[in-house]
Write an enzyme that holds these catalytic residues in place. Structure first.
Site, PDB file in Angstrom:
ATOM      1  N   GLY A  33       2.124 -36.749  -8.654  1.00  0.00           N
ATOM      2  CA  GLY A  33       1.394 -36.906  -8.132  1.00  0.00           C
ATOM      3  C   GLY A  33      -0.145 -36.781  -8.902  1.00  0.00           C
ATOM      4  CG  LEU A  42      -0.545 -40.861  -7.624  1.00  0.00           C
ATOM      5  CD1 LEU A  42       0.170 -41.859  -6.727  1.00  0.00           C
ATOM      6  CD2 LEU A  42       0.857 -41.010  -8.627  1.00  0.00           C
ATOM      7  CG  HIS A  45       0.975 -42.089 -12.598  1.00  0.00           C
ATOM      8  ND1 HIS A  45       0.268 -41.322 -12.190  1.00  0.00           N
ATOM      9  CD2 HIS A  45       2.200 -40.947 -12.186  1.00  0.00           C
ATOM     10  CE1 HIS A  45       0.909 -40.206 -12.818  1.00  0.00           C
ATOM     11  NE2 HIS A  45       1.910 -40.575 -12.438  1.00  0.00           N
ATOM     12  CD  GLN A  84       9.467 -31.679 -13.778  1.00  0.00           C
ATOM     13  OE1 GLN A  84      10.240 -32.288 -13.413  1.00  0.00           O
ATOM     14  NE2 GLN A  84       8.604 -32.637 -15.117  1.00  0.00           N
ATOM     15  CD  GLN A  86       9.908 -37.926 -17.303  1.00  0.00           C
ATOM     16  OE1 GLN A  86      10.086 -36.378 -16.865  1.00  0.00           O
ATOM     17  NE2 GLN A  86       9.512 -38.679 -16.844  1.00  0.00           N
ATOM     18  CG  MET A  88      -4.199 -42.800 -18.440  1.00  0.00           C
ATOM     19  SD  MET A  88      -4.964 -44.281 -17.415  1.00  0.00           S
ATOM     20  CE  MET A  88      -6.748 -45.000 -17.868  1.00  0.00           C
TER      21      MET A  88
HETATM   22  O1  PAF Z   1       7.188 -37.621 -14.920  1.00  0.00           O
HETATM   23  C1  PAF Z   1       7.924 -37.017 -14.208  1.00  0.00           C
HETATM   24  O2  PAF Z   1       6.354 -37.031 -13.040  1.00  0.00           O
HETATM   25  C2  PAF Z   1       8.126 -36.149 -13.361  1.00  0.00           C
HETATM   26  O3  PAF Z   1       8.820 -35.409 -14.892  1.00  0.00           O
HETATM   27  C3  PAF Z   1       9.577 -37.001 -12.762  1.00  0.00           C
HETATM   28  C4  PAF Z   1      10.387 -38.155 -13.251  1.00  0.00           C
HETATM   29  C5  PAF Z   1       8.294 -37.683 -11.699  1.00  0.00           C
HETATM   30  C6  PAF Z   1      10.467 -35.736 -12.464  1.00  0.00           C
HETATM   31  O4  PAF Z   1       9.455 -34.842 -11.617  1.00  0.00           O
END
Ligand code: PAF
Length: 281
Positions: free
Chosen positions: A31, A33, A37, A61, A153, A184
């Site tokens: 979120g 955003l 995104h 996380q 990631q 961003m």
């Molecule tokens: O990149 C992110 O926003 C987060 O690490 C994800 C991939 C949505 C996992 O929570």
């Protein structure tokens, strides 16, 4: 836009679409955003019939409880933004929908999760793979879209897919930047005006490195970049690495695919950024 908060309802709805042969694109987010995104949603729309976006601030996380606490959650604004770009489906579950109490399991994807970000945020990628594995199992997307800003990631998730033989295809989308170069991030909104100005040193240093890159001087260029960043007030460098884009281990003069990655705390906010210096061909 359809908005689901339970797995069962989302899966039932998706099953009907999949039965008609729809290609499902998935954009997982936490979120808050921004244009980055939304560019993932647009990319997903170009390649898929139906686009699902998830908004879930994943507690497992976060290595710093304060970071989790202050993580922005402007849900109504996010919904408006998703509607404006014609996203088809939002999945916005609560923590109890995604986790059965305090789950203790994690996936071990090897040394990649302990490098760079993983060294500074132990357990972070275990939380990421845990939630992305769950989300992929629920949505069962054909294609999933992630930003290059979280390059490590992307690599961690690619590795998980490979190790577990998952059938989803991953697409990496370019970093979206503010007009002055700042990458961003949902965290940028917490930067004070001074910190925001200081934060520009990250993208500037990455750009300078790319412009002046010389594969025979990797160590020198890295030291120079680190000292440039360290000289800016309020910026505490975590790491600056010139790495092999396939392994994230330090690059050398023979490395074909090179990426420079940086992480720093600016004021109180941890930021990351990267630039691809050299592609494979
Ligand atoms: O990149 C992110 O926003 C987060 O690490 C994800 C991939 C949505 C996992 O929570």
């Amino acid at each position: 836009m359809k908005n689901f908060t339970t797995k069962a309802e989302l899966q039932q709805y998706l099953a009907q679409l999949k039965a008609k042969g729809a290609i499902i694109g998935f954009v997982p987010t936490m979120g808050a955003l921004h244009r980055g995104h939304l560019s993932l949603i647009t990319k997903a729309q170009q390649q898929c019939d139906v686009v699902v976006c998830s908004i879930f601030v994943n507690p497992t996380q976060f290595t710093d409880p304060r970071d989790l606490e202050i993580y922005p959650r402007p849900l109504q604004d996010d919904i408006k933004k998703l509607e404006l770009v014609n996203c088809d489906i939002l999945f916005n579950p609560g923590v109890d929908e995604m986790y059965v109490g305090n789950e203790q399991w994690h996936l071990d994807i090897g040394e990649l999760e302990g490098l760079l970000e993983g060294k500074f945020r132990p357990g972070h990628y275990q939380g990421v793979t845990q939630i992305v594995y769950k989300l992929f199992n629920i949505v069962k997307p054909d294609v999933a879209f992630f930003g290059q800003k979280d390059y490590q990631q992307f690599m961690v998730i690619s590795r998980m897919i490979k190790l577990l033989n998952m059938s989803v295809k991953l697409v990496m989308c370019p970093i979206e930047r503010e007009s002055d170069g700042l990458a961003m991030s949902s965290r940028n909104m917490h930067l004070t005006p001074d910190d925001r100005q200081h934060a520009l040193i990250l993208s500037q240093t990455l750009n300078d490195l790319k412009l002046n890159f010389d594969s025979d001087k990797i160590n020198l260029l890295k030291q120079e970049a680190m000292s440039t960043i360290n000289n800016v007030p309020g910026v505490e460098l975590a790491y600056f690495e010139i790495a092999d884009g396939d392994t994230l281990l330090p690059a050398n003069e023979h490395t074909k695919h090179i990426i420079a990655l940086v992480a720093a705390t600016v004021g109180k906010i941890r930021l990351i950024d990267n630039v691809i210096i050299k592609n494979k061909d």
